[in-house]
Write a protein that holds these residues in place. Structure first.
Motif, PDB file in Angstrom:
ATOM      1  N   ARG A  54     -10.721   8.165  17.057  1.00  0.00           N
ATOM      2  CA  ARG A  54      -9.411   8.635  17.506  1.00  0.00           C
ATOM      3  C   ARG A  54      -8.973   9.882  16.734  1.00  0.00           C
ATOM      4  NH1 ARG A  54      -8.658   3.089  17.156  1.00  0.00           N
ATOM      5  NH2 ARG A  54      -8.461   2.068  19.177  1.00  0.00           N
ATOM      6  N   THR A  55      -9.127   9.840  15.420  1.00  0.00           N
ATOM      7  CA  THR A  55      -8.707  10.956  14.576  1.00  0.00           C
ATOM      8  C   THR A  55      -9.576  12.185  14.829  1.00  0.00           C
ATOM      9  OG1 THR A  55      -7.958   9.382  12.909  1.00  0.00           O
ATOM     10  CG2 THR A  55      -8.239  11.666  12.194  1.00  0.00           C
ATOM     11  N   ALA A  56     -10.876  11.999  15.008  1.00  0.00           N
ATOM     12  CA  ALA A  56     -11.766  13.129  15.298  1.00  0.00           C
ATOM     13  C   ALA A  56     -11.385  13.794  16.623  1.00  0.00           C
ATOM     14  CB  ALA A  56     -13.220  12.675  15.324  1.00  0.00           C
ATOM     15  N   ILE A  57     -11.039  12.999  17.613  1.00  0.00           N
ATOM     16  CA  ILE A  57     -10.610  13.560  18.902  1.00  0.00           C
ATOM     17  C   ILE A  57      -9.315  14.337  18.731  1.00  0.00           C
ATOM     18  CG2 ILE A  57      -9.730  12.965  21.206  1.00  0.00           C
ATOM     19  CD1 ILE A  57     -11.893  10.728  21.217  1.00  0.00           C
ATOM     20  N   ASP A  58      -8.387  13.806  17.941  1.00  0.00           N
ATOM     21  CA  ASP A  58      -7.149  14.540  17.670  1.00  0.00           C
ATOM     22  C   ASP A  58      -7.441  15.877  16.988  1.00  0.00           C
ATOM     23  OD1 ASP A  58      -5.464  12.649  18.828  1.00  0.00           O
ATOM     24  OD2 ASP A  58      -5.129  11.594  16.925  1.00  0.00           O
ATOM     25  N   LEU A  59      -8.374  15.880  16.038  1.00  0.00           N
ATOM     26  CA  LEU A  59      -8.743  17.128  15.363  1.00  0.00           C
ATOM     27  C   LEU A  59      -9.362  18.130  16.333  1.00  0.00           C
ATOM     28  CD1 LEU A  59     -10.239  15.889  11.964  1.00  0.00           C
ATOM     29  CD2 LEU A  59      -8.057  17.069  12.343  1.00  0.00           C
ATOM     30  N   LEU A  60     -10.240  17.637  17.209  1.00  0.00           N
ATOM     31  CA  LEU A  60     -10.837  18.535  18.200  1.00  0.00           C
ATOM     32  C   LEU A  60      -9.767  19.083  19.141  1.00  0.00           C
ATOM     33  CD1 LEU A  60     -14.192  16.752  19.017  1.00  0.00           C
ATOM     34  CD2 LEU A  60     -13.908  18.996  17.969  1.00  0.00           C
ATOM     35  N   TRP A  61      -8.836  18.246  19.542  1.00  0.00           N
ATOM     36  CA  TRP A  61      -7.748  18.711  20.418  1.00  0.00           C
ATOM     37  C   TRP A  61      -6.949  19.802  19.712  1.00  0.00           C
ATOM     38  CZ3 TRP A  61      -5.697  19.979  24.657  1.00  0.00           C
ATOM     39  CH2 TRP A  61      -4.324  20.143  24.811  1.00  0.00           C
ATOM     40  N   GLU A  62      -6.600  19.581  18.450  1.00  0.00           N
ATOM     41  CA  GLU A  62      -5.843  20.591  17.704  1.00  0.00           C
ATOM     42  C   GLU A  62      -6.644  21.887  17.571  1.00  0.00           C
ATOM     43  OE1 GLU A  62      -4.569  18.949  13.953  1.00  0.00           O
ATOM     44  OE2 GLU A  62      -3.730  17.195  14.947  1.00  0.00           O
ATOM     45  N   THR A  63      -7.958  21.771  17.396  1.00  0.00           N
ATOM     46  CA  THR A  63      -8.805  22.948  17.237  1.00  0.00           C
ATOM     47  C   THR A  63      -8.958  23.701  18.546  1.00  0.00           C
ATOM     48  OG1 THR A  63     -10.019  21.877  15.437  1.00  0.00           O
ATOM     49  CG2 THR A  63     -11.095  23.736  16.515  1.00  0.00           C
ATOM     50  N   TYR A  64      -9.173  22.980  19.643  1.00  0.00           N
ATOM     51  CA  TYR A  64      -9.451  23.612  20.928  1.00  0.00           C
ATOM     52  C   TYR A  64      -8.198  23.898  21.752  1.00  0.00           C
ATOM     53  CZ  TYR A  64     -14.460  23.321  20.380  1.00  0.00           C
ATOM     54  OH  TYR A  64     -15.744  23.501  19.936  1.00  0.00           O
ATOM     55  N   SER A  65      -7.034  23.695  21.182  1.00  0.00           N
ATOM     56  CA  SER A  65      -5.807  24.066  21.888  1.00  0.00           C
ATOM     57  C   SER A  65      -5.092  25.125  21.054  1.00  0.00           C
ATOM     58  CB  SER A  65      -4.925  22.821  22.096  1.00  0.00           C
ATOM     59  OG  SER A  65      -4.542  22.256  20.859  1.00  0.00           O
ATOM     60  N   GLY A  66      -3.950  25.519  21.444  1.00  0.00           N
ATOM     61  CA  GLY A  66      -3.184  26.505  20.685  1.00  0.00           C
ATOM     62  C   GLY A  66      -3.766  27.903  20.794  1.00  0.00           C
ATOM     63  N   TRP A  91     -19.383  16.564  23.439  1.00  0.00           N
ATOM     64  CA  TRP A  91     -19.266  17.505  24.556  1.00  0.00           C
ATOM     65  C   TRP A  91     -18.275  17.025  25.617  1.00  0.00           C
ATOM     66  CZ3 TRP A  91     -20.012  22.129  23.451  1.00  0.00           C
ATOM     67  CH2 TRP A  91     -21.012  22.521  22.577  1.00  0.00           C
ATOM     68  N   LEU A  92     -18.198  15.724  25.826  1.00  0.00           N
ATOM     69  CA  LEU A  92     -17.168  15.211  26.737  1.00  0.00           C
ATOM     70  C   LEU A  92     -15.774  15.522  26.187  1.00  0.00           C
ATOM     71  CD1 LEU A  92     -18.692  11.778  27.808  1.00  0.00           C
ATOM     72  CD2 LEU A  92     -18.105  13.672  29.339  1.00  0.00           C
ATOM     73  N   THR A  93     -15.606  15.332  24.886  1.00  0.00           N
ATOM     74  CA  THR A  93     -14.313  15.606  24.255  1.00  0.00           C
ATOM     75  C   THR A  93     -13.979  17.086  24.307  1.00  0.00           C
ATOM     76  OG1 THR A  93     -14.587  13.694  22.795  1.00  0.00           O
ATOM     77  CG2 THR A  93     -12.970  15.353  22.129  1.00  0.00           C
ATOM     78  N   VAL A  94     -14.948  17.941  23.984  1.00  0.00           N
ATOM     79  CA  VAL A  94     -14.714  19.389  24.005  1.00  0.00           C
ATOM     80  C   VAL A  94     -14.305  19.834  25.406  1.00  0.00           C
ATOM     81  CG1 VAL A  94     -15.856  21.649  23.861  1.00  0.00           C
ATOM     82  CG2 VAL A  94     -16.133  19.977  22.022  1.00  0.00           C
ATOM     83  N   ASN A  95     -15.033  19.391  26.406  1.00  0.00           N
ATOM     84  CA  ASN A  95     -14.722  19.833  27.760  1.00  0.00           C
ATOM     85  C   ASN A  95     -13.398  19.263  28.263  1.00  0.00           C
ATOM     86  OD1 ASN A  95     -16.891  21.692  28.749  1.00  0.00           O
ATOM     87  ND2 ASN A  95     -18.102  20.043  27.876  1.00  0.00           N
ATOM     88  N   LEU A  96     -13.089  18.029  27.898  1.00  0.00           N
ATOM     89  CA  LEU A  96     -11.787  17.476  28.259  1.00  0.00           C
ATOM     90  C   LEU A  96     -10.673  18.256  27.575  1.00  0.00           C
ATOM     91  CD1 LEU A  96      -9.960  15.252  29.536  1.00  0.00           C
ATOM     92  CD2 LEU A  96     -10.210  14.057  27.361  1.00  0.00           C
TER      93      LEU A  96
END
Length: 181
Positions: free
Chosen positions: A74-86, A141-146
């Protein structure tokens, strides 16, 4: 100069980002830019690489402190979201769209984009624990693309509540895939 390039991409978009505007924001001459970069495409790729390097350095400490078990996912996905957004998402989306029809930009961006993906994947794989590499790559890759899709949705003014719901649902699914439950 690189920060000024990112600011321009975010503020006015790729089509209106000019060397003149970048130079004015950076407080440098056009000759100074041309001394370091052959063309606009090379400068754009370098600016994105600069931004991603800054974000990676910021995230590395956070990755080292990920909790164990399902909460790690969960935390890793949150980090990826923060990285790939903004800011990163805004700048890179501008460049991806432009690269579709600009072969010089596409050639300059492709290695930067691939290197970013490989680097982040390696960091994630390192902290994933005894999970098979294939599973880590699929989840990554699923997380990055999402997250890229959700970031684009945010850029286009989509519903923030829906994005949050989708991200939470993906975390639930990813935990199941990660743990095998």
């Amino acid at each position: 100069m690189l920060d000024a390039t990112i600011e321009c991409l975010v503020d006015v978009g790729y089509a209106r980002t000019s060397m003149q505007e970048i130079c004015a924001r950076a407080g440098v001459s056009k000759g100074a830019v041309q001394h370091h970069f052959n063309d606009k495409a090379e400068l754009m790729a370098a600016a994105v690489e600069h931004l991603t390097d800054r974000l990676k350095a910021q995230r590395l400490a956070e990755v080292d402190d990920l909790p164990a078990g399902a909460e790690r996912v969960r935390t890793a996905i949150d980090l990826l979201w923060e990285t790939y957004s903004g800011t990163l998402s805004t700048a890179v989306t501008e460049l991806w769209v432009a690269a579709r029809t600009d072969p010089d930009l596409r050639a300059a961006m492709r290695p930067v984009d691939r290197a970013l993906g490989r680097s982040v994947l390696e960091n994630i794989a390192t902290v994933a624990g005894p999970v098979p590499r294939e599973k880590v790559e699929t989840l990554f890759w699923l997380t990055v693309n999402l997250t890229r899709g959700l970031a684009l949705d945010a850029e286009l003014g989509g519903d923030p509540a829906r994005r949050k719901q989708l991200l939470e649902e993906w975390k639930r699914i990813a935990v199941q895939l990660y743990t095998g439950d």
